[in-house]
Design an enzyme around this catalytic site. Sequence first.
Site, PDB file in Angstrom:
ATOM      1  N   ASP A  64       0.876  -1.164   0.000  1.00 36.46           N
ATOM      2  CA  ASP A  64       0.000   0.000   0.000  1.00 36.46           C
ATOM      3  C   ASP A  64       0.920   1.222   0.000  1.00 36.46           C
ATOM      4  O   ASP A  64       2.113   1.102   0.284  1.00 36.46           O
ATOM      5  CB  ASP A  64      -0.880  -0.041   1.256  1.00 36.46           C
ATOM      6  CG  ASP A  64      -1.783   1.164   1.360  1.00 36.46           C
ATOM      7  OD1 ASP A  64      -2.314   1.581   0.323  1.00 36.46           O
ATOM      8  OD2 ASP A  64      -1.945   1.683   2.472  1.00 36.46           O
TER       9      ASP A  64
ATOM     10  N   ASP B  45      -2.125  -0.759   6.012  1.00 36.35           N
ATOM     11  CA  ASP B  45      -2.321  -0.152   7.330  1.00 36.35           C
ATOM     12  C   ASP B  45      -3.318  -0.917   8.186  1.00 36.35           C
ATOM     13  O   ASP B  45      -3.563  -0.571   9.330  1.00 36.35           O
ATOM     14  CB  ASP B  45      -2.735   1.316   7.206  1.00 36.35           C
ATOM     15  CG  ASP B  45      -4.055   1.481   6.453  1.00 36.35           C
ATOM     16  OD1 ASP B  45      -4.773   0.483   6.275  1.00 36.35           O
ATOM     17  OD2 ASP B  45      -4.372   2.609   6.051  1.00 36.35           O
TER      18      ASP B  45
ATOM     19  N   ASP C 148      -7.392  -1.897   4.266  1.00 38.75           N
ATOM     20  CA  ASP C 148      -6.779  -3.027   3.570  1.00 38.75           C
ATOM     21  C   ASP C 148      -7.076  -4.380   4.218  1.00 38.75           C
ATOM     22  O   ASP C 148      -6.462  -5.379   3.846  1.00 38.75           O
ATOM     23  CB  ASP C 148      -5.259  -2.824   3.504  1.00 38.75           C
ATOM     24  CG  ASP C 148      -4.889  -1.571   2.734  1.00 38.75           C
ATOM     25  OD1 ASP C 148      -5.532  -1.311   1.706  1.00 38.75           O
ATOM     26  OD2 ASP C 148      -3.981  -0.855   3.168  1.00 38.75           O
TER      27      ASP C 148
END
Length: 648
Positions: free
Chosen positions: A350, A541, A545
């Site tokens: 990410d 995080d 996600d």
Amino acid sequence: MNDIHNNSLPNEDQCCSHNHNHNVDAGGDTSKYKIYLPAIFSFVLLMAGIVFDYLDVEFFQGVIRIIWYVVAYMPVGLPVMKEGLESIKQGDLFTEFLLMSIATIGAFVLGEYPEGVAVMLFYAVGELFQGAAVKKAKGNIKALLDVRPKSAQVLRDGSYKTVSPEKVHIGETIQIRVGEQVPLDGVLKSDKASLNTAALTGESKPNTILKGDKVFAGSINLNQVIEVEVSKEFKDSSISRILDLVQNATSRKSKTELFIRKFARIYTPIVVVLAIGITVLPYLFVSDYVFRDWLYRALIFLVISCPCALVISIPLGYFGGLGAASKHGILFKGASFLDAMGKINTLVLDKTGTVTLGIFKIKQIKTFGLSEDEFMNYLMAIEAKSTHPIAKAIMHYKDKAVFEAEDITEIAGQGVQGIVQGKIVLVGNTTLMETHNISVPEDLKRIVESVVLVAIDSVFVGFVVIADALKIDAKDTITKLRAVGVTKLMMLSGDKDSITQQVASELQISEAKGGLLPEDKLHEVEALKKNSKAVVAFVGDGINDAPVLAVSDIGIAMGGLGSDVAIETADVIIQTDQPSKIVTAIKISRSTRAIVWQNIALAIGVKLIVMILGAGGLATMWEAVFADVGVAFLAILNAVRLQRMHWD
């Protein structure tokens, strides 16, 4: 050792458990040595007996000699025989307790009294060493996180009262003095605080936080008395949940551990059958068959075949790996994830909060006709009272604004206008400038990050670029990931694609996609997993996600200390918020696997050699027991190395 086996080595073929009746912790330091007294007593009597035999002392004959060695045998032999009987009652016939009991009693029947005592004594000593090593490994893990305070100063009826943290409610105010640990998670009510979060993150550098920021249980207050408003109950605090997670991690077996346990359950009865075969089958084929000689060979075979060193060295290796990871601020939810981490070849990242800080910072300041300091004084005056994240980033330029603004007016979708030092100051985007017929450089439109334009008295005087800054170790991490064999790197982000591509370019990640929803990320990871050779890890995080963390082979949460979802969903939690710890985790995983397989090869290899020598009459029981204890000791030393290795 009872607590070790019940909490950490469930059903580990009851290996090493004949020390269960000794409470290592009870009574402080003194009782730590009490468990060694039976072995010391047996050792003294054995050595004295061997000396008497060597000197051919007159009184040391017949019944006296037998009684002497029986007394030497009892302190170490009775616990083992007791465990053997308990195992038989529970339907588990073939254990190492049975093997050692048969071997040593057989030695006594053959008149080999010193050898019978020695076998059981060295077996007991080996178990004590193994138990101590397991306890140390377990203790290292627990000590890293079991920093929960026993009391809290809570504000009630106008004064602070000392109560148990379990009795403090959400919304109450607690006080933490200098040098004390924060007992519960909460929000800082004081203006600022300096906290040592080493017990939580592994980072020794003090962490300065401001009013309204989160405070985590287990942190140590460094500078001044602070007040915190409690946001979670004691049982739900981050430190309590992480401690519980780590303790439970040791019960989640790796595939290697599970294989060895199954192997030992099959292996032990086979050994007993082979020992019987060594005793009786030669009668059919050997002309000068002597029952006593072949029984002695079978007893040697039983001694060296004891699987305890093999069975205990595997979980001990994983304990070492889990403990080493915890020291570096990395939490694995089980040995199976520690095992799998080293096999990663595909890593999906990410962007926000993973490789970037997740907060706005000034990236560039460009002025025209003004010094940077004077330019920022005008800009900060306008932004001083704004709560917008971009305004906060600008206000971090220096401690406080020098000028004050008047008549501030917000222009929706464009920016802000105000009067500073008698001059009209415009702060906003290109639309704001165009509306007021103020020309700006064309190349500003090519900047993908957020740009704040400033005009004073209708003259464009400069701009500030605000961006989510890369973490300090982000670039180095990508280089090191490739060095450790991660062949495919990909970035997926919900942020604008242009910004995502720019960050990916800075990090030299060739594949990147922006503007994705959580379900889009999920589809991308599922597509990667269709490659049967890909072992896919996702780093995020742990909030938006969560679905991707759950579906990937290894889900890694960054900054998981403050995220409940991260702790629940991810398989690995990086508490320090540093992407470089992913590389550390991979290295620890690979070192742990290497040590575990070294121990397996060592144990099986040496045992096979001595078993063959024993069955062939080329090894005595002394050599068998020293080989067994030696293998166990080397396996322990090898596993303990993990606690002393450096990976960063």
